[in-house]
Design a protein around this motif. Structure first.
Motif: not given
Length: 108
Positions: A41-53
């Motif tokens: 969950s934490l890894l997905e949260h941290w990578q969320e901004t990069e993925a959305k960009t």
């Protein structure tokens, strides 16, 4: 009392979050309690901004478009494939197929 309340003031939160007595501690991400697989969950949260960009740049998605994607359903569907097939499906989603034109540009 719990040891968490003995922490320095800057580490304590002013917001009440329920922690069951048997738990001893609880981790929250926003308003969501992390109950299982907290590392994922934490890894997905941290990578969320990069993925959305990436999705905004690659496909021209707007934030309202991203809000309509059923991420949990997509995760569940992709999880059912083996890693090789999952990689192929993700390439199809992002239109990153190794066509002869693409291979020629990459020098392969």
């Amino acid at each position: 009392t719990k040891e968490a309340y003995a922490l320095p003031a800057q580490w304590q939160t002013r917001v009440f979050v329920p922690v069951f007595q048997a738990e001893g501690c609880a981790a929250y991400l926003g308003n969501n309690k992390l109950t299982s697989y907290p590392q994922r969950s934490l890894l997905e949260h941290w990578q969320e901004t990069e993925a959305k960009t990436y999705l905004e740049q690659r496909h021209g998605f707007q934030p309202d478009t991203l809000a309509y994607i059923r991420w949990q359903s997509l995760r569940f569907a992709l999880k059912r494939f083996n890693p090789h097939r999952r990689a192929t499906v993700v390439k199809l989603i992002h239109r990153h197929l190794p066509t002869n034109e693409k291979l020629f540009k990459q020098g392969r």
